[in-house]
Design a protein around this motif. Structure first.
Motif, PDB file in Angstrom:
ATOM      1  N   GLY A  30      -8.348   4.052  -7.070  1.00  0.00           N
ATOM      2  CA  GLY A  30      -8.713   5.456  -7.490  1.00  0.00           C
ATOM      3  C   GLY A  30      -7.444   6.261  -7.910  1.00  0.00           C
ATOM      4  N   LYS A  31      -6.506   5.861  -7.741  1.00  0.00           N
ATOM      5  CA  LYS A  31      -5.239   6.800  -8.096  1.00  0.00           C
ATOM      6  C   LYS A  31      -5.028   6.696  -9.504  1.00  0.00           C
ATOM      7  CE  LYS A  31      -3.804   7.848  -3.915  1.00  0.00           C
ATOM      8  NZ  LYS A  31      -4.875   7.556  -2.836  1.00  0.00           N
ATOM      9  N   ASN A  32      -4.131   7.891 -10.069  1.00  0.00           N
ATOM     10  CA  ASN A  32      -3.875   7.976 -11.474  1.00  0.00           C
ATOM     11  C   ASN A  32      -3.173   6.671 -12.021  1.00  0.00           C
ATOM     12  OD1 ASN A  32      -4.331  10.497 -10.496  1.00  0.00           O
ATOM     13  ND2 ASN A  32      -3.025  11.247 -12.104  1.00  0.00           N
ATOM     14  N   ILE A  50      -4.819  11.373   6.187  1.00  0.00           N
ATOM     15  CA  ILE A  50      -4.009  10.981   7.368  1.00  0.00           C
ATOM     16  C   ILE A  50      -2.934   9.903   7.283  1.00  0.00           C
ATOM     17  CG2 ILE A  50      -5.541   9.224   7.880  1.00  0.00           C
ATOM     18  CD1 ILE A  50      -5.482   9.905  10.938  1.00  0.00           C
ATOM     19  N   ALA A  51      -2.882   9.204   6.004  1.00  0.00           N
ATOM     20  CA  ALA A  51      -2.152   8.130   5.937  1.00  0.00           C
ATOM     21  C   ALA A  51      -0.781   8.645   6.079  1.00  0.00           C
ATOM     22  CB  ALA A  51      -2.268   7.617   4.434  1.00  0.00           C
ATOM     23  N   THR A  52      -0.271  10.046   5.705  1.00  0.00           N
ATOM     24  CA  THR A  52       0.931  10.686   5.683  1.00  0.00           C
ATOM     25  C   THR A  52       1.599  10.543   7.114  1.00  0.00           C
ATOM     26  OG1 THR A  52       0.084  12.188   3.883  1.00  0.00           O
ATOM     27  CG2 THR A  52       2.187  12.846   5.013  1.00  0.00           C
ATOM     28  N   PHE A  58       4.551   5.794  -3.105  1.00  0.00           N
ATOM     29  CA  PHE A  58       3.382   6.069  -4.104  1.00  0.00           C
ATOM     30  C   PHE A  58       2.452   5.016  -3.873  1.00  0.00           C
ATOM     31  CE2 PHE A  58       6.864   7.396  -6.739  1.00  0.00           C
ATOM     32  CZ  PHE A  58       6.505   8.388  -7.602  1.00  0.00           C
ATOM     33  N   SER A  59       0.917   5.114  -3.899  1.00  0.00           N
ATOM     34  CA  SER A  59       0.020   4.460  -3.763  1.00  0.00           C
ATOM     35  C   SER A  59      -0.693   3.871  -4.887  1.00  0.00           C
ATOM     36  CB  SER A  59      -1.048   5.248  -2.872  1.00  0.00           C
ATOM     37  OG  SER A  59      -2.339   4.504  -2.745  1.00  0.00           O
ATOM     38  N   PHE A  60      -1.221   2.801  -4.907  1.00  0.00           N
ATOM     39  CA  PHE A  60      -1.793   2.257  -6.083  1.00  0.00           C
ATOM     40  C   PHE A  60      -3.282   1.842  -5.745  1.00  0.00           C
ATOM     41  CE2 PHE A  60       2.711   0.858  -7.256  1.00  0.00           C
ATOM     42  CZ  PHE A  60       3.151   1.837  -7.859  1.00  0.00           C
ATOM     43  N   SER A 107       0.810  -1.076   0.008  1.00  0.00           N
ATOM     44  CA  SER A 107      -0.077   0.013  -0.135  1.00  0.00           C
ATOM     45  C   SER A 107       0.962   1.276  -0.071  1.00  0.00           C
ATOM     46  CB  SER A 107      -0.864  -0.030   1.169  1.00  0.00           C
ATOM     47  OG  SER A 107       0.141   0.284   2.428  1.00  0.00           O
ATOM     48  N   GLY A 108       0.393   2.309  -0.366  1.00  0.00           N
ATOM     49  CA  GLY A 108       1.147   3.717  -0.107  1.00  0.00           C
ATOM     50  C   GLY A 108       1.598   4.094   1.376  1.00  0.00           C
ATOM     51  N   THR A 109       0.760   3.582   2.093  1.00  0.00           N
ATOM     52  CA  THR A 109       0.928   3.578   3.656  1.00  0.00           C
ATOM     53  C   THR A 109       2.214   3.067   3.889  1.00  0.00           C
ATOM     54  OG1 THR A 109      -1.482   3.920   3.786  1.00  0.00           O
ATOM     55  CG2 THR A 109      -0.081   3.992   5.983  1.00  0.00           C
ATOM     56  N   ASP A 110       2.179   1.853   3.569  1.00  0.00           N
ATOM     57  CA  ASP A 110       3.496   0.931   3.802  1.00  0.00           C
ATOM     58  C   ASP A 110       4.660   1.312   3.090  1.00  0.00           C
ATOM     59  OD1 ASP A 110       2.184  -0.764   5.585  1.00  0.00           O
ATOM     60  OD2 ASP A 110       2.545  -2.598   4.220  1.00  0.00           O
ATOM     61  N   GLU A 164       9.431  12.029  -0.305  1.00  0.00           N
ATOM     62  CA  GLU A 164       8.309  12.649  -1.042  1.00  0.00           C
ATOM     63  C   GLU A 164       7.123  11.676  -0.721  1.00  0.00           C
ATOM     64  OE1 GLU A 164       9.082  13.406  -5.283  1.00  0.00           O
ATOM     65  OE2 GLU A 164      10.880  12.576  -4.902  1.00  0.00           O
ATOM     66  N   ASP A 165       6.037  12.398  -0.079  1.00  0.00           N
ATOM     67  CA  ASP A 165       4.859  11.507  -0.413  1.00  0.00           C
ATOM     68  C   ASP A 165       3.813  11.842  -1.542  1.00  0.00           C
ATOM     69  OD1 ASP A 165       2.127  10.594  -0.473  1.00  0.00           O
ATOM     70  OD2 ASP A 165       1.736  11.189   1.636  1.00  0.00           O
ATOM     71  N   ALA A 166       4.308  10.822  -2.592  1.00  0.00           N
ATOM     72  CA  ALA A 166       4.055  11.020  -4.165  1.00  0.00           C
ATOM     73  C   ALA A 166       2.706  10.069  -4.196  1.00  0.00           C
ATOM     74  CB  ALA A 166       5.045  10.644  -4.859  1.00  0.00           C
ATOM     75  N   CYS A 167       2.005   9.981  -3.382  1.00  0.00           N
ATOM     76  CA  CYS A 167       1.000   8.936  -3.379  1.00  0.00           C
ATOM     77  C   CYS A 167      -0.235   9.375  -4.565  1.00  0.00           C
ATOM     78  CB  CYS A 167       0.309   8.523  -1.935  1.00  0.00           C
ATOM     79  SG  CYS A 167       1.215   7.526  -1.176  1.00  0.00           S
ATOM     80  N   GLN A 168      -0.192  10.631  -4.555  1.00  0.00           N
ATOM     81  CA  GLN A 168      -1.195  11.375  -5.488  1.00  0.00           C
ATOM     82  C   GLN A 168      -0.651  11.849  -6.818  1.00  0.00           C
ATOM     83  OE1 GLN A 168      -4.142  14.065  -3.474  1.00  0.00           O
ATOM     84  NE2 GLN A 168      -4.322  12.698  -1.970  1.00  0.00           N
ATOM     85  N   ALA A 169       0.747  11.397  -7.118  1.00  0.00           N
ATOM     86  CA  ALA A 169       1.383  12.394  -8.119  1.00  0.00           C
ATOM     87  C   ALA A 169       2.045  11.562  -9.214  1.00  0.00           C
ATOM     88  CB  ALA A 169       2.281  13.171  -7.621  1.00  0.00           C
TER      89      ALA A 169
END
Ligand SMILES: Cc1ncc(COP(=O)(O)O)c(C=O)c1O
Length: 417
Positions: A214-216, A93-95, A209-211, A65-68, A179-184
């Motif tokens: 709903g992410k890009n 909040i995951a950040t 990054f999060s997958f 996950s992106g959180t992990d 970097e928290d690039a989970c949305q980028a």
């Protein structure tokens, strides 16, 4: 009330892109069934290589996950238990969960109200005024009395934070940047220092990054990845995601079960091929919204600085009567979101950090005025026109519901994309 002949417009259409790729995606599943390759193996390795290349990073390590991804990145970059990690209050909040669960203590830097990302000016102010150095020369936060060792800028909504400025300050003060690039996924930043466009995930010491679907770039389930140019950090993350083992049943540290499964890796690899195109489609939809909404004075469209190529994970406008607008759009059958309604420093979960209303005015102000409009690569021009018409209908019937007058600096239109 909703006009049934016009049809509803979802906030996000996750079905169409999957149905379009049905054959490629089911082939991944069928390959896994025929090889029983469910965990690790070639599918994960190949996806990791492709994603590292996409981000312009040396390594990518796929996790669950992106959180992990963020938690492992923070741990592998050397944050110690009780270290202060600076981040923004205007994020998911995951950040901060990842910071806390890696042993750190989150402390907040307010956002720039135009980009919604960490304000480098306020980061500088914190580093100059709100810390002391102890006898050993360590940077200590006045607020918590703990050493400040890292900063996590969040590339919110698909737009990168001002990385040159943040990296420069981090360099001056000896901080690690994660970097928290989970949305980028695929967002770009023009680095004046490097004189070229840089991708999200290629500038910090490591990036997450999060997958989430709903992410890009979304999996058909959960997933995430860390990118880094540091091979030691990459090795540590490979251990952390796999019970701390260097080889089977030899555990150097206690780790986690944080692997990405092979089916998700295969599905993500198949979708990665389309990501550049989907991001271009999102940018085109954002440009179209900007035009459609340009004449509505009481609505502000996203601000994209000249150094940014945002990938519009979400398209966020601002207006004073946000709740009224959401309810009008809902009645018209149009889905919206709020990313996010309560800044993290005011969440119950962080009461122990002892922040108060007014501590981060830009984040607080933004969170009361933002609305995310429908945004996805398959959104049609007709649907966008209807969203804009409904917004116009709403502001026309409530003429005093717009932006605060004192916000003269606010751009009424973003630059052309
Ligand atoms: C900014 C940000 N950070 C971290 C995460 C966590 O990612 P995940 O949901 O995959 O754990 C998300 C996901 O929504 C996010 O938006």
């Amino acid at each position: 009330m909703s006009n049934p002949t016009l049809g509803s417009i979802p906030f996000l259409d996750l079905i169409t892109p999957h149905v379009e790729l049905e054959q490629e995606l089911t082939a991944v599943f069928s390959r896994a069934l025929h090889t029983a390759g469910f965990v690790g193996g070639a599918a994960v390795d190949e996806f990791e290589k492709a994603f590292a290349t996409f981000c312009g990073a040396d390594h990518s390590i796929a996790v669950s996950s992106g959180t992990d991804a963020l938690r492992f990145a923070i741990m592998a970059c050397g944050v110690q238990r009780g270290d202060v990690v600076l981040t923004v209050p205007h994020t998911f909040i995951a950040t901060t969960e990842a910071i806390s669960q890696a042993g750190g203590i989150p402390e907040f830097i307010d956002i720039d109200e135009r980009t919604y990302n960490m304000s480098p000016e306020l980061l500088e102010q914190f580093l100059e005024e709100r810390r002391v150095r102890n006898k050993a020369g360590k940077l200590i936060s006045r607020r918590s009395g703990r050493p400040v060792t890292a900063v996590v800028p969040v590339h919110l909504y698909g737009q990168m934070a001002d990385m040159d400025s943040i990296l420069k300050l981090a360099g001056q003060y000896g901080l690690t940047v994660i970097e928290d690039a989970c949305q980028a996924h695929g967002a770009e930043y023009f680095s004046k220092d490097l004189n070229r466009w840089m991708k999200a995930g290629s500038m910090g010491h490591a990036a997450a990054f999060s997958f989430y679907p709903g992410k890009n770039l979304g999996a058909c389930g959960e997933g995430g990845a860390v990118t880094t140019n540091d091979s030691d950090v990459a090795d540590k993350i490979r251990m952390l995601r796999d019970h701390g083992q260097v080889k089977k049943y030899y555990h150097d540290v206690e780790g986690y079960n944080g692997r990405l499964d092979a089916i998700q890796a295969g599905l993500l690899h198949a979708k990665l091929v389309h990501l550049d195109n989907w991001n271009l489609e999102r940018r085109a939809r954002a440009a179209n919204y900007n035009l459609l909404l340009a004449s509505i004075e009481t609505v502000s469209v996203p601000y994209e600085p000249s150094w940014s190529h945002a990938v519009y994970h979400v398209y966020v406008i601002r207006t004073r009567n946000r709740d009224g607008m959401i309810s009008h759009l809902k009645d018209a059958g149009i889905g919206t979101g709020i990313h996010y309604p309560i800044p993290l420093h005011l969440q119950n979960a962080y009461a122990f950090l002892d922040y108060a209303p007014g501590d981060f005015p830009a984040a607080e102000h933004a969170s009361s005025e933002i609305v995310s409009l429908p945004m996805f690569p398959h959104l049609t021009a007709q649907q966008q026109a209807r969203v804009a018409d409904e917004i116009l209908a709403f502001v026309s019937k409530t003429p005093h519901s717009g932006m605060a007058e004192e916000q003269e600096w606010w751009p009424s239109t973003s630059k052309a994309l």
